[in-house]
Scaffold this active site. Structure first.
Site, mmCIF file in Angstrom:
data_model
loop_
_atom_site.group_PDB
_atom_site.id
_atom_site.type_symbol
_atom_site.label_atom_id
_atom_site.label_comp_id
_atom_site.label_asym_id
_atom_site.label_seq_id
_atom_site.Cartn_x
_atom_site.Cartn_y
_atom_site.Cartn_z
ATOM 1 N N LEU A 138 15.807 1.926 3.177
ATOM 2 C CA LEU A 138 16.323 0.754 3.326
ATOM 3 C C LEU A 138 15.263 -0.334 3.274
ATOM 4 C CD1 LEU A 138 19.455 1.471 5.387
ATOM 5 C CD2 LEU A 138 19.499 1.318 2.620
ATOM 6 N N GLY A 139 14.404 -0.213 4.300
ATOM 7 C CA GLY A 139 13.365 -1.238 4.652
ATOM 8 C C GLY A 139 12.261 -0.545 5.531
ATOM 9 N N GLY A 191 8.753 -1.615 8.504
ATOM 10 C CA GLY A 191 7.958 -2.800 9.001
ATOM 11 C C GLY A 191 7.157 -2.199 10.151
ATOM 12 N N GLY A 192 6.349 -3.026 10.766
ATOM 13 C CA GLY A 192 5.694 -2.564 11.957
ATOM 14 C C GLY A 192 6.148 -1.473 12.886
ATOM 15 N N PHE A 193 7.454 -1.489 13.135
ATOM 16 C CA PHE A 193 8.019 -0.375 14.038
ATOM 17 C C PHE A 193 8.434 0.828 13.333
ATOM 18 C CE2 PHE A 193 8.367 -4.305 16.546
ATOM 19 C CZ PHE A 193 7.974 -3.891 17.742
ATOM 20 N N GLY A 194 8.685 0.792 11.950
ATOM 21 C CA GLY A 194 8.872 2.159 11.571
ATOM 22 C C GLY A 194 9.844 1.841 10.122
ATOM 23 N N VAL A 224 13.540 2.300 7.962
ATOM 24 C CA VAL A 224 14.931 2.525 8.100
ATOM 25 C C VAL A 224 15.545 3.398 6.717
ATOM 26 C CG1 VAL A 224 17.198 1.418 8.459
ATOM 27 C CG2 VAL A 224 15.084 0.373 9.504
ATOM 28 N N LYS A 282 16.974 4.588 11.991
ATOM 29 C CA LYS A 282 15.663 3.825 11.973
ATOM 30 C C LYS A 282 14.677 5.037 12.573
ATOM 31 C CE LYS A 282 12.930 0.068 13.589
ATOM 32 N NZ LYS A 282 13.110 -1.343 13.866
ATOM 33 N N ASP A 339 16.333 -12.831 20.003
ATOM 34 C CA ASP A 339 15.730 -12.766 18.710
ATOM 35 C C ASP A 339 16.854 -12.678 17.629
ATOM 36 O OD1 ASP A 339 13.514 -12.706 16.901
ATOM 37 O OD2 ASP A 339 13.401 -10.571 16.779
#
Length: 672
Positions: free
Chosen positions: A349-350, A352-355, A357, A372, A468
């Site tokens: 699904l997507g 980024g820097g953390f992992g 999904v 995730k 956030d």
């Protein structure tokens, strides 16, 4: 003579009709004809011995067993529920010598199938969406629960509870029994011994009693008593039976015998006349090595087996003792691997820097989830992480993305959430979205998110500061309802206490100005971020647009200038084509400016913001200009103000990385 015969015939007809209503059951095991009267579903089965087995040693399964015909529970004339009584003998045998799960329940149900029910803490009765406020207002169950679940307010991991319209028990007590001398003793539901339970409802006194005993003798004293009129709960005709489920650890749930009676006392069971529990299985994994095998072959076999075991242990889901105390939210790695089809790219699904999904479907329930996958290499304590899961994971609100569970294997951490089919809000606002949200949809999303933030600030047992709030962290469900997600930076405080965090975290463009000086996030700093969200939803623009004209660089200043010039409606997203409610748009924009005030005390609370949006409270006439800091206010010019955002948001290792999917960042990044 003819009249007498006619009257006698009428009497026989009505007598037989009355007798046709079943009012008593008695099963000393479930062999032969008894088995034909039991409707099975899920993992439940009747063994050759006549014992009813609701679950086996499989993880996360449920089992149902109901009497096949409905029972009349109410007087059709006055709507008053009848009295009833039941006794049954059960046993719970753990797969693990010490731990098991989750328990079983006697239930009265509209249906025999219980569609949509889940295993784990839901005992095969309900699911995550209706665990507390069920839309089915005709639920009755007495649970024998063997796992502590904080979400359901369980008192311990060995209790008996009465559940009416909810799996949060109306009343519960630790499992115990009274002996023939009326002395009370603890009773371990997980002991593997046969236990007899009596459940009795007296409609004249509106009282429900539950008794337990490891013997055939019914105790004099009641273990659990609850005053309730079941007339509003029970329908005229319903099914009776049992439900059980397993979770991360499995137990076999057995029913050896069962009696039931309407308007009378059910017969107690003589335990020595019931089917016996099956004996332990023999070891079927031992290798038989013939004496003719050479020494070299044996060595090769041992070496190969050693490599296999080392690899198996290295990749296994290690369960530490603390994990058994934080509730039943831990998924196995194999289960999530199967759900995501091996974490294949087509399910992505997507990232980024953390992992990454992934979209997944849980194999046992066909529930769609977002998984995730986080690469966890930090040395932060896993116990500390678990304490956050047990807190954040208990949040329940229709406008929050639900954290369903987690998995920890070696260095990997997997978080499991409700799947939001329409992705994140920012994909519908910025750049060139494929779909343009109407004003009605935007206003509904705004009000929903506001309601969710109010719950975080005031509606839960602790104050939760999200830290956030932004469009990328607002996810949209199948009906385009807004749900706030990403609790990776969230902070929890007791109501009335002062935040002590001094590290600045958040996302560029949403940080309240005071954070650069104090570093302390508050509910007011959440309100500031909510103000930025309001403006970007109405305008279809990000809070800071580096490519914009200088006078349009900062969204809040541009909106304020238009407000002061009397042309506020010019900032509304042009892609709406002028199709929007002008009054509502002005309310949202004015509220966005109020929330964006530099002075924290000048901002409204979330309760006030919700009241403004719902039209329950009139907005004040005057709005103080949310100017950028100047020398008198201890800040800098507009350009320096932007720089301060950039500096503060990138300082340290707690900076949030905005995932394309909008799903939660690692809870391991929560600063202390």
């Amino acid at each position: 003579m003819a009249e007498r015969l006619l009257l006698f015939w009428v009497f026989l007809v009505f007598s037989n009709g009355a007798k046709s209503q079943l009012d008593e059951l008695f099963f000393k095991g479930f062999k032969g004809g008894a088995a034909s009267n039991i409707s099975l579903n899920g993992a439940s089965e009747i063994e050759d011995s006549g014992i009813l087995r609701l679950t086996n040693e499989t993880q996360r399964v449920l089992g149902h067993a109901f009497y096949s015909r409905p029972i009349q529970f109410k007087n059709s004339t006055n709507g008053k529920a009848f009295s009833f009584s039941t006794a049954f003998a059960f046993a719970i045998v753990n797969q693990n010598p010490t731990f098991g799960g989750h328990g079983l329940a006697f239930t009265i149900s509209r249906t025999k199938e219980l569609p949509g029910a889940l295993p784990n803490q839901y005992l095969g009765l309900r699911n995550a969406s209706d665990v507390r406020n069920s839309s089915d207002h005709h639920m009755f169950a007495v649970e024998f629960d063997t796992v502590l679940d904080l979400e359901l307010d369980d008192i311990n991991g060995n209790h008996v509870g009465i559940d009416i319209n909810s799996l949060v028990s109306n009343k519960s007590v630790p499992a115990a029994y009274f002996d023939d001398k009326n002395s009370k003793h603890d009773l371990d539901l997980n002991s593997g011994q046969v236990i007899q339970a009596w459940i009795e409802y007296d409609s004249s006194s509106n009282r429900l009693d539950v008794k337990l005993s490891p013997s055939s003798v019914k105790p004099i004293s009641t273990l659990l008593s609850f005053e309730v009129d079941l007339s509003a709960i029970l329908e005229e005709s319903m099914y009776i039976g049992f439900s059980a489920s397993t979770g991360l650890l499995a137990s076999s749930h057995f029913i050896m015998g069962w009696s039931f009676k309407m308007n009378g006392e059910a017969k107690s069971l003589h335990l020595n006349e019931l089917p016996s529990l099956p004996g332990p299985k023999g070891d079927q994994t031992a290798l038989k090595i013939g004496v003719s095998v050479s020494a070299s072959a044996v060595i090769i076999l041992v070496i190969g087996l050693s490599f296999y075991l080392v690899r198996k242990i290295k990749n296994s889901d290690v369960i530490e003792p603390w994990e058994l105390d934080v509730g039943p939210h831990r998924f196995s790695h194999e289960e999530l691997k199967k759900a995501t089809r091996g974490f294949r790219d087509k399910e992505l699904l997507g990232f980024g820097g953390f992992g990454r999904v992934y979209k997944g479907t849980l194999p046992n329930s066909n529930t769609q989830v977002a998984v995730k996958q986080i690469s966890h290499e930090s040395k932060q304590g896993v116990r500390e992480f678990a304490s956050e899961i047990t807190s954040i994971g208990r949040l329940r609100h229709r406008n929050l993305v639900q954290l369903l569970g987690w998995c920890r294997q070696r260095g990997d951490l997997l978080l499991v959430y409700d799947f939001m089919p329409n992705g994140s809000l920012d994909n519908y606002l910025f750049d060139e979205p494929k779909t343009i949200l109407s004003w009605e949809q935007r206003f509904k999303i705004i009000k929903g998110v506001a309601s969710g933030i109010l719950y975080l600030h005031e509606g839960w047992e602790q104050t939760v500061i999200h830290r956030d709030i932004k469009a990328a962290n607002v996810l949209l469900d199948s009906e385009l309802n807004g749900r706030l997600g990403d609790f990776g930076l969230a902070k929890l405080y007791d109501h009335g206490s002062n935040p002590n965090t001094t590290r600045v975290v958040g996302t560029l463009g949403y940080l309240a100005p005071e954070l650069t000086r104090t570093g302390k996030s508050t509910t007011s700093s959440d309100v500031f971020a909510f103000g930025a969200l309001l403006l970007e939803v109405v305008c279809g623009r990000r809070p800071i647009e580096p490519k914009a004209l200088p006078e349009e660089l900062m969204l809040v200043e541009w909106v304020w200038e238009k407000w002061r010039a009397g042309s506020i409606l010019e900032v509304v997203d042009a892609r709406l084509g002028g199709e929007f409610n002008k009054v509502e748009a002005v309310v949202v924009l004015k509220l966005g400016l109020m929330c964006s005030n530099n002075a924290p005390k000048a901002r409204p609370t979330m309760r006030q913001a919700v009241s403004y949006l719902e039209g329950e409270l009139a907005l004040p006439d005057a709005v103080e200009a949310p100017d950028a800091y100047d020398g008198k206010k201890g800040g800098a010019a507009a350009s320096e103000y932007v720089d301060s955002y950039t500096t503060s948001s990138s300082a340290g290792d707690d900076r949030d990385v905005d995932l394309e999917s909008g799903y939660s960042s690692s809870l391991l990044s929560i600063p202390r």
